[in-house]
Design an enzyme around this catalytic site. Structure first.
Site, PDB file in Angstrom:
ATOM      1  N   ASN A   4       0.855  -1.186   0.000  1.00  0.00           N
ATOM      2  CA  ASN A   4       0.000   0.000   0.000  1.00  0.00           C
ATOM      3  C   ASN A   4       0.890   1.234   0.000  1.00  0.00           C
ATOM      4  OD1 ASN A   4       0.565   0.850   2.819  1.00  0.00           O
ATOM      5  ND2 ASN A   4      -0.384  -1.137   3.259  1.00  0.00           N
ATOM      6  N   ASP A  38      -3.808  -6.564   5.011  1.00  0.00           N
ATOM      7  CA  ASP A  38      -4.836  -7.415   5.619  1.00  0.00           C
ATOM      8  C   ASP A  38      -4.860  -8.802   4.986  1.00  0.00           C
ATOM      9  OD1 ASP A  38      -5.802  -5.520   7.426  1.00  0.00           O
ATOM     10  OD2 ASP A  38      -6.922  -4.524   5.825  1.00  0.00           O
ATOM     11  N   LYS A  45     -13.224  -0.111  15.456  1.00  0.00           N
ATOM     12  CA  LYS A  45     -11.878  -0.703  15.591  1.00  0.00           C
ATOM     13  C   LYS A  45     -11.434  -0.711  17.052  1.00  0.00           C
ATOM     14  CE  LYS A  45     -10.468  -0.029  10.912  1.00  0.00           C
ATOM     15  NZ  LYS A  45      -9.902   0.839   9.896  1.00  0.00           N
ATOM     16  N   LYS A  93     -10.654  -4.319  18.232  1.00  0.00           N
ATOM     17  CA  LYS A  93      -9.215  -4.598  18.405  1.00  0.00           C
ATOM     18  C   LYS A  93      -8.793  -4.504  19.869  1.00  0.00           C
ATOM     19  CE  LYS A  93      -8.134  -3.323  13.682  1.00  0.00           C
ATOM     20  NZ  LYS A  93      -7.006  -3.421  12.758  1.00  0.00           N
TER      21      LYS A  93
HETATM   22  N1  CTP Z   1      -3.290  -3.428  12.028  1.00  0.00           N
HETATM   23  C1  CTP Z   1      -2.499  -4.453  12.522  1.00  0.00           C
HETATM   24  N2  CTP Z   1      -2.407  -5.628  11.865  1.00  0.00           N
HETATM   25  C2  CTP Z   1      -3.112  -5.844  10.747  1.00  0.00           C
HETATM   26  C3  CTP Z   1      -3.932  -4.813  10.221  1.00  0.00           C
HETATM   27  C4  CTP Z   1      -3.983  -3.612  10.881  1.00  0.00           C
HETATM   28  O1  CTP Z   1      -1.857  -4.245  13.556  1.00  0.00           O
HETATM   29  N3  CTP Z   1      -2.974  -7.003  10.140  1.00  0.00           N
HETATM   30  C5  CTP Z   1      -3.369  -2.184  12.783  1.00  0.00           C
HETATM   31  C6  CTP Z   1      -2.756  -0.978  12.133  1.00  0.00           C
HETATM   32  O2  CTP Z   1      -1.396  -0.855  12.461  1.00  0.00           O
HETATM   33  C7  CTP Z   1      -3.588   0.146  12.715  1.00  0.00           C
HETATM   34  C8  CTP Z   1      -4.941  -0.481  12.906  1.00  0.00           C
HETATM   35  O3  CTP Z   1      -4.727  -1.876  12.946  1.00  0.00           O
HETATM   36  O4  CTP Z   1      -3.107   0.546  13.972  1.00  0.00           O
HETATM   37  C9  CTP Z   1      -5.981  -0.160  11.880  1.00  0.00           C
HETATM   38  O5  CTP Z   1      -5.585  -0.491  10.603  1.00  0.00           O
HETATM   39  P1  CTP Z   1      -6.516  -0.228   9.314  1.00  0.00           P
HETATM   40  O6  CTP Z   1      -5.790  -0.719   8.113  1.00  0.00           O
HETATM   41  O7  CTP Z   1      -6.990   1.159   9.305  1.00  0.00           O
HETATM   42  O8  CTP Z   1      -7.715  -1.103   9.609  1.00  0.00           O
HETATM   43  P2  CTP Z   1      -7.995  -2.584   9.297  1.00  0.00           P
HETATM   44  O9  CTP Z   1      -8.106  -3.293  10.592  1.00  0.00           O
HETATM   45  O10 CTP Z   1      -7.015  -3.130   8.348  1.00  0.00           O
HETATM   46  O11 CTP Z   1      -9.451  -2.506   8.699  1.00  0.00           O
HETATM   47  P3  CTP Z   1      -9.989  -2.014   7.278  1.00  0.00           P
HETATM   48  O12 CTP Z   1      -8.888  -2.226   6.291  1.00  0.00           O
HETATM   49  O13 CTP Z   1     -11.152  -2.874   7.069  1.00  0.00           O
HETATM   50  O14 CTP Z   1     -10.335  -0.569   7.467  1.00  0.00           O
END
Ligand code: CTP
Length: 411
Positions: free
Chosen positions: A216, A285, A344, A348
């Protein structure tokens, strides 16, 4: 000359002593010793004129570090003014001549010392010393006022018999006064001294084959600024970062990783000894389920799909075992910012979510500013558009307060 001194024996407080050309330069040696006795690690920058009074050899022997004089001839770095200003928790200009005061007030950067001052982001303390008429000159008065207005602190010179024989103000303040002032400035900025903070930053790369990956647009800038701000606040910082094109921040333990799985492993290990974790990485993800061990060749027909597997959520994993640790996550959103961030926060299980509307130009991936909203169980606080450095400082301030509050609650 390689640095002879490591951080052993110091309490992690780093002072950059900038010495300009004045008879009081010899007192800078005593100031250096005073700071070391208080546990500081001291590096020295000299002007050419300062070398006329006390040479680099003396300061090298006293500090245990190579002394910077020439911008283009400093062994440890090709860009000494950036590296040294980045390294310092406090910059002390002692003695500060009328010339250095004037140059600093005008932003002139024509040697290593003044360039370092211009690049500085840490607090700056000036201890001036000069002839009484030079000190009282309207130009110097205005220059001091300008610098004070910018937040630079002065240990004002004392009155007495000056080197030139004149009597009046201009004598360098007492060594103890200067050292005490430097130490109190350091203490004021050391809210995370003795704490260990984990920061994640950047994207992850998930291999499709040996030459292709899913990624990304994260630049890593936010996480790097958080690591720097936590370091400036006295924390021991472990920065786990995905592939980025940023130089490693000074004084921070950097662990470079590539994939989400590697980031999880490195972060889980560092988390064991942490007081706080700020997870700013944009972790993938999904990861290709069966990455090819050889380069995939193109074919005429369309490639309909690449099977992907969910990666493990690092933030959720660490939050499950956080105990008294402070855990902060980020949410990069393009719509329904606060609602998504709240979700989240719950799913989380962290303490705070820094929600970032990446659809805005002043807050998108790669920008130098961010417009964030801090979402907690108590509500949402929207911050104005700030530089990433300022956002990082606000986050680190919150981390310090939350660690202190958790400590109070367990007492
Ligand atoms: N994060 C993580 N591990 C993952 C995905 C995300 O630790 N595998 C953490 C990121 O570092 C951030 C938070 O989760 O602190 C949110 O990440 P974000 O990408 O915004 O959200 P996602 O959980 O990936 O959800 P979505 O893509 O559906 O918005």
């Amino acid at each position: 000359m390689a640095d002879m001194m490591d951080m052993e024996g110091t309490n992690g407080r780093r002072v950059l002593l900038c010495v300009s050309g004045c008879i009081a330069a010899y007192k800078a040696c005593e100031v250096l010793r005073g700071l070391q006795k208080a546990g500081c690690d001291v590096k020295v920058v000299l002007t050419e004129a300062a070398c006329e009074f006390v040479g680099p050899t003396t300061f090298e022997a006293l500090s245990g570090h190579e002394v910077a004089v020439d911008l283009f001839d400093y062994g440890p770095s090709a860009i000494p003014h950036i590296q040294l200003s980045d390294w310092a928790d406090l910059i002390l200009v002692c003695p500060a001549t009328a010339n250095v005061v004037a140059k600093a007030s005008q932003g002139i950067a024509d040697d290593c010392l003044t360039s370092t001052l211009l690049a500085a982001t840490s607090p700056i303390l000036f201890a001036p010393a000069m002839n009484v008429r030079m000190w009282q000159n309207a130009a110097t008065r205005a220059n001091v006022e300008t610098l004070e207005a910018r937040g630079i602190v002065f240990v004002m010179p004392a009155s007495g018999r000056l080197a030139c024989g004149d009597i009046g103000e201009g004598k360098l303040a007492e060594v103890e006064t200067i050292v005490d002032r430097a130490l109190s400035m350091l203490d004021a900025t050391q809210s995370l001294a003795g704490r260990h903070v984990l920061v994640t930053a950047g994207p992850t790369h998930e291999p499709v084959d040996p030459v292709r990956f899913l990624a990304n647009a994260s630049s890593g800038k936010m996480g790097f600024e958080i690591a720097r701000a936590a370091r400036r606040s006295g924390a021991h910082v472990t920065l786990v970062c995905g592939p980025v094109s940023l130089p490693d921040p000074c004084g921070v333990d950097v662990i470079h990783v590539t994939t989400a799985a590697e980031m999880l492993e490195a972060s889980s290990e560092a988390f064991q000894s942490c007081d706080a974790a700020v997870l700013a990485a944009a972790v993938a993800d999904y990861t290709p389920t069966n990455p090819s061990d050889h380069k995939l060749k193109k074919r005429d027909e369309a490639l309909d799909s690449i099977p992907l597997t969910r990666t493990k959520d690092i933030l959720a994993t660490l939050s499950k075992t956080k105990g008294e640790r402070v855990v902060i996550g980020f949410a990069a959103e393009t719509n329904d910012l606060v609602e998504n961030a709240r979700e989240k926060l719950t799913t989380k299980g962290c303490d705070l979510i820094i929600a970032n509307d990446v659809s805005r130009e002043d807050s998108t991936f790669g920008s130098d500013t961010d417009a964030v909203t801090i979402v907690s169980t108590d509500g949402a606080e929207e911050l104005p558009t700030l530089s990433k450095r300022e956002v990082a400082e606000r986050i680190v301030e919150m981390v310090s307060k939350m660690i202190a509050a958790k400590g109070d609650a367990t007492c």
